[in-house]
Scaffold this motif. Structure first.
Motif, PDB file in Angstrom:
ATOM      1  N   TYR A 234       0.872  -1.175   0.000  1.00 59.21           N
ATOM      2  CA  TYR A 234       0.000   0.000   0.000  1.00 59.21           C
ATOM      3  C   TYR A 234       0.909   1.225   0.000  1.00 59.21           C
ATOM      4  O   TYR A 234       1.739   1.392   0.890  1.00 59.21           O
ATOM      5  CB  TYR A 234      -0.881  -0.009   1.248  1.00 59.21           C
ATOM      6  CG  TYR A 234      -1.767   1.206   1.424  1.00 59.21           C
ATOM      7  CD1 TYR A 234      -3.071   1.220   0.923  1.00 59.21           C
ATOM      8  CD2 TYR A 234      -1.317   2.343   2.090  1.00 59.21           C
ATOM      9  CE1 TYR A 234      -3.899   2.326   1.099  1.00 59.21           C
ATOM     10  CE2 TYR A 234      -2.131   3.452   2.263  1.00 59.21           C
ATOM     11  CZ  TYR A 234      -3.422   3.447   1.768  1.00 59.21           C
ATOM     12  OH  TYR A 234      -4.233   4.544   1.946  1.00 59.21           O
ATOM     13  N   ARG A 236       1.196   5.243   0.072  1.00 56.75           N
ATOM     14  CA  ARG A 236       0.543   6.526   0.362  1.00 56.75           C
ATOM     15  C   ARG A 236       1.424   7.624  -0.210  1.00 56.75           C
ATOM     16  O   ARG A 236       2.609   7.725   0.115  1.00 56.75           O
ATOM     17  CB  ARG A 236       0.425   6.715   1.870  1.00 56.75           C
ATOM     18  CG  ARG A 236      -0.475   7.876   2.291  1.00 56.75           C
ATOM     19  CD  ARG A 236      -1.922   7.464   2.275  1.00 56.75           C
ATOM     20  NE  ARG A 236      -2.779   8.431   2.957  1.00 56.75           N
ATOM     21  CZ  ARG A 236      -4.059   8.239   3.214  1.00 56.75           C
ATOM     22  NH1 ARG A 236      -4.646   7.109   2.838  1.00 56.75           N
ATOM     23  NH2 ARG A 236      -4.784   9.143   3.831  1.00 56.75           N
ATOM     24  N   GLY A 288      -6.383   4.677  -5.546  1.00 55.73           N
ATOM     25  CA  GLY A 288      -7.436   4.995  -4.593  1.00 55.73           C
ATOM     26  C   GLY A 288      -8.490   5.954  -5.091  1.00 55.73           C
ATOM     27  O   GLY A 288      -9.389   6.339  -4.326  1.00 55.73           O
ATOM     28  N   SER A 299      -3.381   7.325  -2.986  1.00 57.13           N
ATOM     29  CA  SER A 299      -2.850   6.007  -2.612  1.00 57.13           C
ATOM     30  C   SER A 299      -2.974   5.017  -3.762  1.00 57.13           C
ATOM     31  O   SER A 299      -3.791   5.188  -4.670  1.00 57.13           O
ATOM     32  CB  SER A 299      -3.585   5.466  -1.383  1.00 57.13           C
ATOM     33  OG  SER A 299      -4.943   5.245  -1.681  1.00 57.13           O
ATOM     34  N   GLU A 408      -6.975   1.483   5.161  1.00 57.84           N
ATOM     35  CA  GLU A 408      -7.559   2.822   5.031  1.00 57.84           C
ATOM     36  C   GLU A 408      -8.112   3.309   6.376  1.00 57.84           C
ATOM     37  O   GLU A 408      -7.975   4.487   6.726  1.00 57.84           O
ATOM     38  CB  GLU A 408      -8.678   2.809   3.981  1.00 57.84           C
ATOM     39  CG  GLU A 408      -8.220   2.529   2.553  1.00 57.84           C
ATOM     40  CD  GLU A 408      -7.527   3.709   1.898  1.00 57.84           C
ATOM     41  OE1 GLU A 408      -7.384   4.766   2.546  1.00 57.84           O
ATOM     42  OE2 GLU A 408      -7.111   3.562   0.733  1.00 57.84           O
ATOM     43  N   TYR A 411      -5.332   4.497   8.617  1.00 53.30           N
ATOM     44  CA  TYR A 411      -4.775   5.782   8.180  1.00 53.30           C
ATOM     45  C   TYR A 411      -5.617   6.971   8.657  1.00 53.30           C
ATOM     46  O   TYR A 411      -5.115   8.088   8.719  1.00 53.30           O
ATOM     47  CB  TYR A 411      -4.589   5.813   6.663  1.00 53.30           C
ATOM     48  CG  TYR A 411      -3.125   5.772   6.290  1.00 53.30           C
ATOM     49  CD1 TYR A 411      -2.313   6.896   6.471  1.00 53.30           C
ATOM     50  CD2 TYR A 411      -2.536   4.610   5.813  1.00 53.30           C
ATOM     51  CE1 TYR A 411      -0.959   6.868   6.169  1.00 53.30           C
ATOM     52  CE2 TYR A 411      -1.191   4.564   5.514  1.00 53.30           C
ATOM     53  CZ  TYR A 411      -0.402   5.695   5.699  1.00 53.30           C
ATOM     54  OH  TYR A 411       0.946   5.655   5.415  1.00 53.30           O
TER      55      TYR A 411
END
Length: 563
Positions: A234, A236, A288, A299, A408, A411
């Motif tokens: 993942y 970011r 994302g 993301s 998610e 975060y």
């Protein structure tokens, strides 16, 4: 008449009868229709005198909390002594979407053959030849793997008719192999319960998955099975307008670099003796954004499959972390280089970009949120996990989607919004296993492939080579595990869904650990319209090889048993 003669004589008729009925149970994986295969199994054994008249000799072992109420089907022949052979096959099949207008014939081999002959010119050259020559049986599941399962069932029926059978046979038919192996993970518990109740000594597990050939005259015995891990990544980034690219960091840039460094990278393939696992490949990749705008995505998420021969979750995660950091470094370096060129042309004062390489394991991200927000975060996380568990149970969300929903959520409680890479693991986990991992094996087990090869040469003028790993991924992965407690620890730290949506009974696997072998018929085009199994293997060779293997493992004298 010897035991071999008695058992095998006319068995091809039994196999065909079983297989054609088994196919009619359209047991599509991860659906309620898998119960149809279970019903066929139980109905079949309920009509065999030994099982009909022996309490607890067959049945259905439920999978805990299964939304489709699926079970492991089993039949247990109790003979003389403790030594036991375990037969295993899966009874689920993949979908028939690729059959298109021929879907109605997918589970009827004779009718399918006639329909395929009408469109034979659209098939590949090899499939066309096999169809016209009538040397292969076509149909969904005939190869993967109700063909092998039908051979096992036919043999067990015949063993049950013998008097004073030396040894024991446990036959298990598991659902869900093509998905998450929920069936085999439950079967491990069943095998442990049978072992304890009847004081069984598990000598070997025999799977009958189909094998592929490069040479018609050379079959394959597999003394183990490849492992499988699915690392997730993942990324970011930092948002910016497409006209202000140096004010942000596009996570697609970093993820693209990670994909390039991992896709088909042989450095990530295991090598054991003269065998190697296929290199990794990406199975899922999404940004994302759920609608278009002119800013870069915040993301990107994805996961890839790694097949292993000796590597562990720990060693794979270490390599993934290194690759992620390396990719991050390279992207930052390239961005700064582009920024220098841009500022020179535009006469804008140069200022080094602020980005730094940051890579963290899932557990580190979780701990960061927990330390900052405490109970407020953990309660929210627990509620989210319950919600995802409910959705997954009712097939409303996939493992992959659930995993990234959790990331998610975390975060939302992370104050450090600078670009970062998070990595970990998504279920399922298949341990790699091989007979070479056992320190000491009895001669009959250690040399079984060689002894079977002597038999096939003598009986069929066929050579069978030995490989240490079946690379098609199979339920044999759950016959043994090395350093189980270390693996559990790694899964708990790096697999967000472990213990809630997914579990693996490592302790129980260690308790039933046994060597294994795959002895199955030759097949082609698994999961395709032209899936097929070699008739001679299905009806003649494989049942005789399996029977000979049982005699070797249980030390049954060929002249000992008669009808």
């Amino acid at each position: 008449m010897t035991v071999n003669d008695a058992i095998i004589d006319g068995i091809e008729n039994d196999i065909k009868e079983i297989l054609f009925a088994y196919l009619k149970a359209e047991s599509f994986t991860n659906t309620a229709k898998e119960k149809e295969a279970e019903k066929f199994f139980l109905d079949y054994f309920s009509k065999i005198p030994y099982f009909k008249n022996t309490p607890d000799s067959f049945g259905a072992y439920p999978i805990d909390n299964d939304v489709f109420d699926r079970s492991v089907s089993y039949a247990f022949l109790k003979g003389e002594g403790e030594d036991t052979v375990v037969f295993v096959h899966h009874n689920d099949v993949v979908s028939v979407e690729d059959f298109k207008l021929l879907k109605d014939f997918a589970f009827s081999p004779d009718e399918l053959k006639e329909e395929l002959l009408k469109i034979k010119d659209t098939l590949g050259e090899n499939a066309q030849k096999d169809l016209i020559d009538d040397t292969f049986l076509f149909g969904r599941g005939v190869c993967d793997m109700k063909g092998g399962g039908s051979i096992q069932i036919a043999l067990l029926k015949r063993y049950s008719e013998l008097k004073n059978f030396k040894g024991n046979i446990v036959l298990i038919a598991v659902p869900d192999e093509e998905n998450l192996s929920a069936g085999m993970r439950s079967a491990v518990k069943l095998l442990y319960e049978l072992k304890e109740k009847h004081q069984l000594n598990y000598r070997m597990m025999i799977n009958s998955e189909p094998h592929q050939r490069k040479d018609f005259s050379q079959g394959i015995f597999s003394e183990g099975s490849v492992g499988k891990l699915m690392p997730f990544v993942y990324v970011r980034g930092a948002l910016a307008h497409a006209g202000k690219v140096f004010e942000g960091l596009n996570p697609l840039n970093i993820m693209s670099c990670i994909v390039r460094k991992t896709e088909l990278n042989m450095r990530l393939s295991d090598i054991v003796r003269d065998e190697t696992s296929p290199p990794p490949t990406w199975l899922y990749l999404r940004d994302g954004k759920n609608k278009y705008d002119v800013s870069m995505p915040l993301s990107v998420k994805g996961c890839f499959s790694i097949l292993t021969l000796h590597q562990t979750p720990q060693s794979i995660l270490k390599e993934v972390k290194y690759i992620c950091a390396e990719a991050f470094d390279e992207v930052i370096k390239d961005m700064n280089k582009s920024h220098v060129e841009f500022t020179e042309i535009t006469k804008i004062p140069y200022k080094k970009l602020p980005w730094e390489t940051k890579v963290a394991n899932f557990s580190e991200l979780y701990q960061e949120a927990k330390e900052k927000y405490g109970k407020k975060f953990t309660e929210k996380y627990s509620n989210k996990m319950d919600e995802l568990s409910h959705k997954f149970k009712y097939n409303e969300i996939s493992m992959i989607e659930a995993n990234f929903d959790l990331i998610e959520l975390i975060y939302e409680y992370i104050d450090d919004v600078s670009p970062r890479i998070i990595y970990g693991l998504i279920p399922p986990y298949y341990p790699n296993t091989s007979n070479i991992n056992f320190d000491s094996l009895d001669t009959e087990i250690k040399n079984i492939s060689e002894e079977l090869n002597k038999f096939t040469k003598e009986q069929f003028d066929q050579t069978y080579t030995k490989e240490y790993f079946y690379t098609g991924i199979s339920d044999l992965s759950y016959t043994g595990i090395v350093n189980g407690q270390e693996i559990i620890s790694a899964l708990r730290l790096s697999m967000p869904l472990y213990g809630k949506l997914y579990d693996i009974p490592v302790d129980t696997i260690e308790k039933i650990s046994m060597p294994c072998i795959n002895i199955g018929p030759w097949g082609k085009d698994f999961h395709k319209l032209t899936e097929r199994v070699f008739n001679e293997d299905l009806y003649i060779r494989t049942p005789r090889i399996l029977n000979h293997a049982v005699c070797l493992i249980l030390n049954n004298n060929k002249n000992q048993h008669k009808f």
